[in-house]
Design an enzyme around this catalytic site. Structure first.
Site, PDB file in Angstrom:
ATOM      1  N   GLU A 196      -2.753   7.475  -6.772  1.00  0.00           N
ATOM      2  CA  GLU A 196      -2.885   6.525  -7.880  1.00  0.00           C
ATOM      3  C   GLU A 196      -3.928   7.000  -8.885  1.00  0.00           C
ATOM      4  O   GLU A 196      -5.064   7.274  -8.495  1.00  0.00           O
ATOM      5  CB  GLU A 196      -3.267   5.142  -7.348  1.00  0.00           C
ATOM      6  CG  GLU A 196      -2.169   4.526  -6.501  1.00  0.00           C
ATOM      7  CD  GLU A 196      -2.393   3.046  -6.201  1.00  0.00           C
ATOM      8  OE1 GLU A 196      -3.387   2.471  -6.694  1.00  0.00           O
ATOM      9  OE2 GLU A 196      -1.572   2.468  -5.490  1.00  0.00           O
ATOM     10  N   HIS A 256      -0.095  -1.052 -10.032  1.00  0.00           N
ATOM     11  CA  HIS A 256      -0.899  -1.755  -9.014  1.00  0.00           C
ATOM     12  C   HIS A 256      -1.401  -3.093  -9.570  1.00  0.00           C
ATOM     13  O   HIS A 256      -2.600  -3.379  -9.566  1.00  0.00           O
ATOM     14  CB  HIS A 256      -2.071  -0.881  -8.567  1.00  0.00           C
ATOM     15  CG  HIS A 256      -2.548  -1.215  -7.181  1.00  0.00           C
ATOM     16  ND1 HIS A 256      -2.996  -0.278  -6.299  1.00  0.00           N
ATOM     17  CD2 HIS A 256      -2.656  -2.411  -6.515  1.00  0.00           C
ATOM     18  CE1 HIS A 256      -3.352  -0.845  -5.165  1.00  0.00           C
ATOM     19  NE2 HIS A 256      -3.158  -2.149  -5.274  1.00  0.00           N
ATOM     20  N   ARG A 267       0.849  -1.191   0.000  1.00  0.00           N
ATOM     21  CA  ARG A 267       0.000   0.000   0.000  1.00  0.00           C
ATOM     22  C   ARG A 267       0.886   1.242   0.000  1.00  0.00           C
ATOM     23  O   ARG A 267       1.874   1.322   0.725  1.00  0.00           O
ATOM     24  CB  ARG A 267      -0.901   0.037   1.237  1.00  0.00           C
ATOM     25  CG  ARG A 267      -2.000  -0.996   1.228  1.00  0.00           C
ATOM     26  CD  ARG A 267      -3.090  -0.661   0.221  1.00  0.00           C
ATOM     27  NE  ARG A 267      -4.066  -1.726   0.084  1.00  0.00           N
ATOM     28  CZ  ARG A 267      -5.093  -1.675  -0.738  1.00  0.00           C
ATOM     29  NH1 ARG A 267      -5.299  -0.627  -1.499  1.00  0.00           N
ATOM     30  NH2 ARG A 267      -5.936  -2.686  -0.808  1.00  0.00           N
TER      31      ARG A 267
END
Length: 360
Positions: free
Chosen positions: A299, A318, A270
């Protein structure tokens, strides 16, 4: 988007919303629940949110969600059970769905659900621990190898016509995992798989995790240490912790300086676990030898993000959990929670267990 013709409920049937996307399709939820609850009388409504073709983000008062509140409410109708991936179960949605009795989320953490609102409404919220453990562990190891052996950089340069034979010069040569000390911050389902593979490579593995049983660490052949000790002793550091108030920015300007000169840092967990601001300077100085990231403080990162121009940075969008097995596993675990609910049993993975003693 909402699929055009959700299935209508039948008399006596439990209405279930299967809210999927382009990773976990609604039909995958449907098939998994039919397998997990054979003989149950079920009527399905379906919804497909646009993720990952459209990035997830905040919706209402939840984060990492896809679709809109209005679309979700339309798809829910009178559903009692929701099997979901990214749909935004905000305070508003929960208030306006009076028939809802279970929200089963196909993610390791139900960040797209207002758990407090669900708890006030007496609705259990389940999650799927370990759904992507194998995928995320493999990806973290791939990032380590890519950073240690300059795989992305040499590939990109060769495609431009540059033969980097000078990577054999001793000052440019890579580092093997065999014999290298690797520190893992977090030792849950993912971290423990990473450790097992690293030990097979021949690495010495340190672990910083206050919730790990020392006896388990010893049995696994890893050394349990404090975070600062791990940072001082590890040439490679990989993050595998959850974000909590205690772990947010657990790596920051002060303790990142403890890393050995030229160390490699990997974050595929994370973005909030570390402060990204000091990283460009650490890379420019060579104190940080390489950085491999699959997650970010924002993001997607903006075009002017400082790390885009920093040396020895590997970035991926991701993707650690993006395997077909993860989708199948997530649907199966989620369906198992709903099947337990249908049988009047206690689901295994509930974030608000107090709702199981009452509810609405």
């Amino acid at each position: 988007m909402t699929d055009p013709k959700p299935a209508a409920g039948a008399t006596g049937a439990t209405t279930v919303l299967a809210s999927g996307d382009h990773f976990i399709a609604p039909q995958l939820f449907v098939d998994a629940l039919r397998t997990a609850a054979p003989g149950a009388e079920l009527a399905f409504r379906t919804q497909t949110t646009p993720w990952p073709h459209t990035p997830f983000g905040p919706v209402g008062n939840v984060k990492e969600a896809s679709g809109t509140e209005d679309e979700l409410l339309e798809a829910l109708g009178d559903a009692e059970i929701a099997l979901v991936q990214m749909a935004p179960f905000t305070d508003r949605v929960i208030r306006e769905a009076p028939n809802l009795k279970l929200i089963a989320v196909a993610r390791g953490g139900p960040v797209n659900v207002d758990v407090e609102a669900a708890t006030r409404a007496g609705i259990p919220v389940t999650f799927t621990p370990g759904r992507n453990a194998a995928a995320a562990a493999e990806f973290a190891l791939g990032l380590m190898l890519a950073a240690l052996r300059r795989i992305p950089a040499s590939d990109a340069e060769l495609k431009k016509g540059t033969w980097r034979g000078d990577y054999y010069a001793i000052e440019n040569a890579g580092i093997e995992l065999d014999g290298t000390t690797v520190g893992l911050v977090g030792y849950g389902a993912i971290g423990s798989i990473v450790a097992r593979v690293l030990r097979a490579f021949g690495s010495r593995v340190l672990v910083a995790d206050p919730y790990t049983d020392p006896a388990k660490a010893a049995a696994d052949g890893v050394e349990l240490v404090a975070l600062d000790d791990l940072l001082r002793r590890s040439y490679v550091v990989s993050l595998h912790a959850r974000v909590t108030p205690e772990t947010r920015h657990m790596l920051h300007a002060d303790n990142l300086k403890l890393l050995p000169q030229g160390a490699v840092l990997v974050n595929s967990a994370r973005g909030e676990l570390m402060d990204y601001a000091p990283l460009p300077a650490l890379l420019e100085s060579g104190h940080l030898g390489a950085l491999a990231l699959d997650v970010y403080d924002v993001e997607p990162p903006p075009a002017n993000w400082p790390l885009h121009a920093a040396p020895n940075v590997i970035t991926t969008p991701h993707l650690a959990g993006a395997t077909r097995q993860t989708a199948d596993r997530a649907a199966a675990i989620t369906a198992a929670q709903a099947a337990a609910h249908l049988r009047g049993e206690r689901p295994e993975y509930v974030v608000n267990p107090q709702t199981l003693d009452g509810g609405r």
